[in-house]
Write a protein that holds these residues in place. Structure first.
Motif, PDB file in Angstrom:
ATOM      1  N   HIS A 135       0.836  -1.205   0.000  1.00 22.96           N
ATOM      2  CA  HIS A 135       0.000   0.000   0.000  1.00 22.96           C
ATOM      3  C   HIS A 135       0.864   1.246   0.000  1.00 22.96           C
ATOM      4  O   HIS A 135       0.556   2.218  -0.683  1.00 22.96           O
ATOM      5  CB  HIS A 135      -0.910   0.037   1.225  1.00 22.96           C
ATOM      6  N   PHE A 136       1.910   1.246   0.824  1.00 15.61           N
ATOM      7  CA  PHE A 136       2.858   2.351   0.837  1.00 15.61           C
ATOM      8  C   PHE A 136       4.174   1.877   1.424  1.00 15.61           C
ATOM      9  O   PHE A 136       4.236   0.860   2.109  1.00 15.61           O
ATOM     10  CB  PHE A 136       2.330   3.573   1.609  1.00 15.61           C
ATOM     11  N   CYS A 137       5.224   2.635   1.132  1.00 18.77           N
ATOM     12  CA  CYS A 137       6.542   2.356   1.696  1.00 18.77           C
ATOM     13  C   CYS A 137       7.267   3.684   1.869  1.00 18.77           C
ATOM     14  O   CYS A 137       7.498   4.393   0.889  1.00 18.77           O
ATOM     15  CB  CYS A 137       7.341   1.433   0.781  1.00 18.77           C
ATOM     16  N   PHE A 138       7.559   4.026   3.130  1.00 16.89           N
ATOM     17  CA  PHE A 138       8.314   5.239   3.422  1.00 16.89           C
ATOM     18  C   PHE A 138       9.763   4.843   3.682  1.00 16.89           C
ATOM     19  O   PHE A 138      10.029   3.910   4.433  1.00 16.89           O
ATOM     20  CB  PHE A 138       7.735   5.980   4.632  1.00 16.89           C
ATOM     21  N   ARG A 139      10.672   5.567   3.045  1.00 20.66           N
ATOM     22  CA  ARG A 139      12.096   5.251   3.138  1.00 20.66           C
ATOM     23  C   ARG A 139      12.845   6.364   3.857  1.00 20.66           C
ATOM     24  O   ARG A 139      12.434   7.520   3.830  1.00 20.66           O
ATOM     25  CB  ARG A 139      12.678   5.021   1.751  1.00 20.66           C
ATOM     26  N   ASN A 140      13.945   5.972   4.473  1.00 23.56           N
ATOM     27  CA  ASN A 140      14.847   6.926   5.119  1.00 23.56           C
ATOM     28  C   ASN A 140      15.717   7.595   4.066  1.00 23.56           C
ATOM     29  O   ASN A 140      15.705   7.199   2.893  1.00 23.56           O
ATOM     30  CB  ASN A 140      15.717   6.192   6.151  1.00 23.56           C
ATOM     31  N   ASP A 141      16.484   8.608   4.470  1.00 23.11           N
ATOM     32  CA  ASP A 141      17.347   9.345   3.531  1.00 23.11           C
ATOM     33  C   ASP A 141      18.336   8.447   2.796  1.00 23.11           C
ATOM     34  O   ASP A 141      18.698   8.715   1.659  1.00 23.11           O
ATOM     35  CB  ASP A 141      18.119  10.454   4.265  1.00 23.11           C
ATOM     36  N   ASP A 142      18.767   7.347   3.433  1.00 22.72           N
ATOM     37  CA  ASP A 142      19.722   6.427   2.790  1.00 22.72           C
ATOM     38  C   ASP A 142      19.038   5.387   1.901  1.00 22.72           C
ATOM     39  O   ASP A 142      19.673   4.502   1.360  1.00 22.72           O
ATOM     40  CB  ASP A 142      20.603   5.735   3.829  1.00 22.72           C
ATOM     41  N   GLY A 143      17.703   5.489   1.756  1.00 21.79           N
ATOM     42  CA  GLY A 143      16.958   4.557   0.917  1.00 21.79           C
ATOM     43  C   GLY A 143      16.472   3.326   1.655  1.00 21.79           C
ATOM     44  O   GLY A 143      15.731   2.511   1.097  1.00 21.79           O
ATOM     45  N   SER A 144      16.875   3.170   2.915  1.00 22.65           N
ATOM     46  CA  SER A 144      16.409   2.011   3.689  1.00 22.65           C
ATOM     47  C   SER A 144      14.951   2.207   4.084  1.00 22.65           C
ATOM     48  O   SER A 144      14.433   3.328   4.102  1.00 22.65           O
ATOM     49  CB  SER A 144      17.283   1.798   4.929  1.00 22.65           C
ATOM     50  N   ILE A 145      14.300   1.114   4.389  1.00 21.76           N
ATOM     51  CA  ILE A 145      12.870   1.144   4.693  1.00 21.76           C
ATOM     52  C   ILE A 145      12.634   1.616   6.119  1.00 21.76           C
ATOM     53  O   ILE A 145      13.235   1.101   7.062  1.00 21.76           O
ATOM     54  CB  ILE A 145      12.256  -0.245   4.460  1.00 21.76           C
ATOM     55  N   HIS A 146      11.760   2.603   6.244  1.00 25.91           N
ATOM     56  CA  HIS A 146      11.310   3.057   7.567  1.00 25.91           C
ATOM     57  C   HIS A 146      10.073   2.250   7.960  1.00 25.91           C
ATOM     58  O   HIS A 146      10.059   1.586   8.975  1.00 25.91           O
ATOM     59  CB  HIS A 146      11.014   4.554   7.563  1.00 25.91           C
ATOM     60  N   VAL A 147       9.040   2.313   7.127  1.00 21.97           N
ATOM     61  CA  VAL A 147       7.815   1.550   7.375  1.00 21.97           C
ATOM     62  C   VAL A 147       7.108   1.301   6.043  1.00 21.97           C
ATOM     63  O   VAL A 147       7.130   2.140   5.154  1.00 21.97           O
ATOM     64  CB  VAL A 147       6.861   2.274   8.368  1.00 21.97           C
ATOM     65  N   ALA A 148       6.507   0.120   5.927  1.00 23.88           N
ATOM     66  CA  ALA A 148       5.698  -0.200   4.749  1.00 23.88           C
ATOM     67  C   ALA A 148       4.420  -0.881   5.213  1.00 23.88           C
ATOM     68  O   ALA A 148       4.426  -1.633   6.196  1.00 23.88           O
ATOM     69  CB  ALA A 148       6.455  -1.122   3.800  1.00 23.88           C
ATOM     70  N   GLU A 149       3.336  -0.592   4.515  1.00 24.85           N
ATOM     71  CA  GLU A 149       2.070  -1.280   4.773  1.00 24.85           C
ATOM     72  C   GLU A 149       1.828  -2.246   3.635  1.00 24.85           C
ATOM     73  O   GLU A 149       1.906  -1.876   2.460  1.00 24.85           O
ATOM     74  CB  GLU A 149       0.908  -0.292   4.879  1.00 24.85           C
ATOM     75  N   GLU A 195      -0.478  -6.000   2.338  1.00 21.77           N
ATOM     76  CA  GLU A 195      -1.745  -6.714   2.486  1.00 21.77           C
ATOM     77  C   GLU A 195      -1.677  -8.038   1.742  1.00 21.77           C
ATOM     78  O   GLU A 195      -1.161  -8.101   0.629  1.00 21.77           O
ATOM     79  CB  GLU A 195      -2.881  -5.864   1.916  1.00 21.77           C
ATOM     80  N   ILE A 196      -2.188  -9.071   2.380  1.00 20.98           N
ATOM     81  CA  ILE A 196      -2.365 -10.372   1.737  1.00 20.98           C
ATOM     82  C   ILE A 196      -3.843 -10.718   1.822  1.00 20.98           C
ATOM     83  O   ILE A 196      -4.355 -11.013   2.897  1.00 20.98           O
ATOM     84  CB  ILE A 196      -1.520 -11.470   2.418  1.00 20.98           C
ATOM     85  N   ASN A 197      -4.542 -10.605   0.699  1.00 18.06           N
ATOM     86  CA  ASN A 197      -5.976 -10.942   0.624  1.00 18.06           C
ATOM     87  C   ASN A 197      -6.789 -10.353   1.769  1.00 18.06           C
ATOM     88  O   ASN A 197      -7.562 -11.028   2.413  1.00 18.06           O
ATOM     89  CB  ASN A 197      -6.166 -12.461   0.593  1.00 18.06           C
ATOM     90  N   GLY A 198      -6.606  -9.060   2.037  1.00 19.00           N
ATOM     91  CA  GLY A 198      -7.378  -8.378   3.066  1.00 19.00           C
ATOM     92  C   GLY A 198      -6.725  -8.353   4.437  1.00 19.00           C
ATOM     93  O   GLY A 198      -7.176  -7.645   5.324  1.00 19.00           O
ATOM     94  N   ALA A 199      -5.656  -9.122   4.636  1.00 18.74           N
ATOM     95  CA  ALA A 199      -4.939  -9.132   5.917  1.00 18.74           C
ATOM     96  C   ALA A 199      -3.797  -8.108   5.844  1.00 18.74           C
ATOM     97  O   ALA A 199      -2.809  -8.324   5.151  1.00 18.74           O
ATOM     98  CB  ALA A 199      -4.388 -10.520   6.218  1.00 18.74           C
ATOM     99  N   ILE A 200      -3.968  -7.006   6.549  1.00 23.46           N
ATOM    100  CA  ILE A 200      -2.986  -5.927   6.528  1.00 23.46           C
ATOM    101  C   ILE A 200      -1.929  -6.165   7.594  1.00 23.46           C
ATOM    102  O   ILE A 200      -2.228  -6.600   8.702  1.00 23.46           O
ATOM    103  CB  ILE A 200      -3.677  -4.567   6.760  1.00 23.46           C
ATOM    104  N   PHE A 201      -0.667  -5.874   7.240  1.00 23.43           N
ATOM    105  CA  PHE A 201       0.419  -5.894   8.212  1.00 23.43           C
ATOM    106  C   PHE A 201       1.444  -4.847   7.806  1.00 23.43           C
ATOM    107  O   PHE A 201       1.410  -4.315   6.703  1.00 23.43           O
ATOM    108  CB  PHE A 201       1.042  -7.289   8.345  1.00 23.43           C
ATOM    109  N   HIS A 202       2.306  -4.515   8.737  1.00 23.32           N
ATOM    110  CA  HIS A 202       3.341  -3.518   8.502  1.00 23.32           C
ATOM    111  C   HIS A 202       4.709  -4.132   8.758  1.00 23.32           C
ATOM    112  O   HIS A 202       4.846  -5.008   9.606  1.00 23.32           O
ATOM    113  CB  HIS A 202       3.151  -2.316   9.438  1.00 23.32           C
ATOM    114  N   VAL A 203       5.697  -3.665   8.022  1.00 23.24           N
ATOM    115  CA  VAL A 203       7.090  -3.941   8.359  1.00 23.24           C
ATOM    116  C   VAL A 203       7.699  -2.593   8.715  1.00 23.24           C
ATOM    117  O   VAL A 203       7.425  -1.578   8.072  1.00 23.24           O
ATOM    118  CB  VAL A 203       7.875  -4.656   7.233  1.00 23.24           C
ATOM    119  N   HIS A 204       8.483  -2.579   9.777  1.00 23.95           N
ATOM    120  CA  HIS A 204       9.002  -1.330  10.319  1.00 23.95           C
ATOM    121  C   HIS A 204      10.428  -1.545  10.787  1.00 23.95           C
ATOM    122  O   HIS A 204      10.728  -2.587  11.382  1.00 23.95           O
ATOM    123  CB  HIS A 204       8.130  -0.902  11.508  1.00 23.95           C
ATOM    124  N   GLU A 205      11.288  -0.567  10.520  1.00 20.36           N
ATOM    125  CA  GLU A 205      12.645  -0.676  11.038  1.00 20.36           C
ATOM    126  C   GLU A 205      12.579  -0.740  12.567  1.00 20.36           C
ATOM    127  O   GLU A 205      11.644  -0.241  13.185  1.00 20.36           O
ATOM    128  CB  GLU A 205      13.511   0.485  10.563  1.00 20.36           C
TER     129      GLU A 205
END
Length: 132
Positions: free
Chosen positions: A34-48, A50-60
């Motif tokens: 759904h979205f992915c916000f990155r830090n200044d170095d291009g690394s992932i800060h947070v992303a949202e 979804e798998i078939n309606g099941a939402i989850f986030h990955v976060h540094e």
């Protein structure tokens, strides 16, 4: 199919090592980003995701709240239970995307078909379906 904002549901936040630049495993596993916000170095800060309606986030990893991802914790921090209609197919997709099988798909006496894998970041996923 996005989850209705008026329903109660879980949205786990899976911590990943600081400096992670790719979460391709989740996309290859079948998640939609759904979205992915990155830090200044291009690394992932947070992303949202979804798998078939099941939402989850990955976060540094957020050290200020003593949150650890499995690699630095040196162990399992949680098991994500994902209910699906075809356990074997979802297990196959996970392993093909780079996960390691922990337990093969098995029908259990307590009425569940389950298999488990560990994703590349150390998170354990229990893929399951209630039988009958």
């Amino acid at each position: 199919m996005t989850t209705n904002n008026n329903t109660t549901h879980f949205a786990p936040e899976l911590h990943i090592p600081n400096g992670t630049h790719s979460i391709d495993f989740y996309l290859q596993f079948g998640a939609t980003e759904h979205f992915c916000f990155r830090n200044d170095d291009g690394s992932i800060h947070v992303a949202e995701l979804e798998i078939n309606g099941a939402i989850f986030h990955v976060h540094e990893t957020m050290r200020w709240m003593d949150a650890l991802e499995p690699i630095s914790a040196k162990g399992v921090t949680t098991v994500i239970g994902l209910f699906v209609s075809d356990v074997a197919e979802v297990m196959r997709k996970g392993i093909q995307a780079g996960a390691i099988e922990i337990q093969p798909v098995t029908d259990h006496d307590y009425g569940y078909r389950q298999g488990m894998f560990k994703d590349p970041f150390g998170h354990y996923w229990q893929i399951q379906k209630k039988l009958g």
